[in-house]
Design an enzyme around this catalytic site. Structure first.
Site, PDB file in Angstrom:
ATOM      1  N   ILE A  22       0.463  -1.539  -0.006  1.00 35.35           N
ATOM      2  CA  ILE A  22       0.306   0.108   0.105  1.00 35.35           C
ATOM      3  C   ILE A  22       0.894   0.781  -0.106  1.00 35.35           C
ATOM      4  CG2 ILE A  22      -1.629   0.817   1.692  1.00 35.35           C
ATOM      5  CD1 ILE A  22      -2.916  -1.501   2.062  1.00 35.35           C
ATOM      6  N   ASN A  90       1.440   5.181   7.440  1.00 31.01           N
ATOM      7  CA  ASN A  90       0.834   3.857   7.194  1.00 31.01           C
ATOM      8  C   ASN A  90       1.483   2.497   7.661  1.00 31.01           C
ATOM      9  OD1 ASN A  90      -0.637   2.218   4.864  1.00 31.01           O
ATOM     10  ND2 ASN A  90       1.827   1.816   4.244  1.00 31.01           N
ATOM     11  N   SER A 143      -7.895   0.078   9.076  1.00 30.78           N
ATOM     12  CA  SER A 143      -7.796  -1.107   8.720  1.00 30.78           C
ATOM     13  C   SER A 143     -10.502  -1.273   8.392  1.00 30.78           C
ATOM     14  CB  SER A 143      -7.438  -2.750   8.938  1.00 30.78           C
ATOM     15  OG  SER A 143      -8.052  -3.861   8.499  1.00 30.78           O
ATOM     16  N   TYR A 157      -3.030  -7.851  15.394  1.00 29.97           N
ATOM     17  CA  TYR A 157      -3.387  -7.150  14.388  1.00 29.97           C
ATOM     18  C   TYR A 157      -4.849  -6.429  14.344  1.00 29.97           C
ATOM     19  CZ  TYR A 157      -4.526  -5.631   9.907  1.00 29.97           C
ATOM     20  OH  TYR A 157      -4.664  -4.657   8.600  1.00 29.97           O
TER      21      TYR A 157
END
Length: 256
Positions: A22, A90, A143, A157
């Site tokens: 990304i 990021n 996310s 995560y």
């Protein structure tokens, strides 16, 4: 295809976590806007990414290598940056952490998620804030799993990404009087090299089935518009928010 103009030419953009996936795709699109771009990573790949962006866009790009989980390295890296208009936070990791695994390695992996995905991004935000004037913008990569949960042993995560959205909202409140906006992009399941090589065919098929408007994992370059909009003057009245770019994955009925 005509390039959209987001009015970012000449802006100083610091893009944390841009050596692949990304980050590399979106940073490349920022470079096309004529910005003053600095990209960072803890990997030597950041220098290859710089060369690739420069070759593709003709833009001049600065590359810095440092570990964002080490606050002293962050402070040193930002020391000579001067004024910053936009920080794109990021960097991140996502490794399975099965809750039934009580090994030291699994525990270390769990802690590492928070060192990078939360603490490291905060250290970068602190240093950028000190170099921002009113109108500055901070954009985090969260996310769709920052808003949801799923099976699959990604507890660390998902927990860390939920923390990212909490940080976005809290920073937005605290920085409002300084005229600095703080927002997040929440990508869906992406066609990054990590996902294409690391997920089984069945895993990929399951993720593709969650998409509402088109099947398939999302090309990272299709995220760029959301980041550049949030970096632009067009988003000057938006803060503490998240934009999901996921083909409707987060509203579909097949999560889990």
């Amino acid at each position: 295809m005509t390039k959209a103009n987001y009015g970012l030419s000449g802006k100083k953009i610091v893009f944390v976590g841009a050596s692949s996936g990304i980050g590399l795709a979106v940073a490349t699109e920022f470079a096309r806007q004529g910005v003053d771009l600095t990209i960072t990573s803890h990997l030597d790949d950041v220098f290859e990414a710089r060369d690739a962006i420069q070759k593709e866009t003709g833009a001049k790009v600065t590359a810095l290598k440092f570990d964002i989980s080490r606050r002293e390295e962050v402070i040193a890296a930002f020391a000579d940056m001067g004024d910053i208009d936009v920080l794109v936070n990021n960097a991140g990791i996502g490794i399975p952490t099965p809750p039934a695994d009580r090994s030291d390695k699994n525990a270390e992996t769990f802690v590492r998620h928070f060192e990078v995905n939360v603490f490291g991004l905060y250290w970068c935000a602190q240093e950028a804030i000190a170099r921002m004037k009113p109108g500055g913008k901070i954009i985090f990569t969260a996310s769709i799993w920052a808003r949801l949960a799923m099976k699959g042993n990604f507890l660390a995560y998902i927990s860390s990404k939920h923390a990212v959205l909490g940080m976005v909202r809290s920073l937005a409140c605290d920085l409002g009087e300084k005229g600095i906006t703080v927002n997040a992009v929440c990508p869906g399941s992406m066609a990054t090299e990590m996902n294409m090589n690391g997920l089984t065919a069945d895993d990929q098929a399951a993720l593709m089935a969650q998409m509402v408007i088109r099947p398939g994992l999302i090309d990272p370059k299709h995220l760029a518009g959301a980041y550049m909009f949030l970096a632009s003057d067009g988003a000057s009245e938006i803060t503490g928010q998240e934009i999901s770019v996921d083909r409707g994955q987060s509203i579909g009925g097949n999560q889990g």
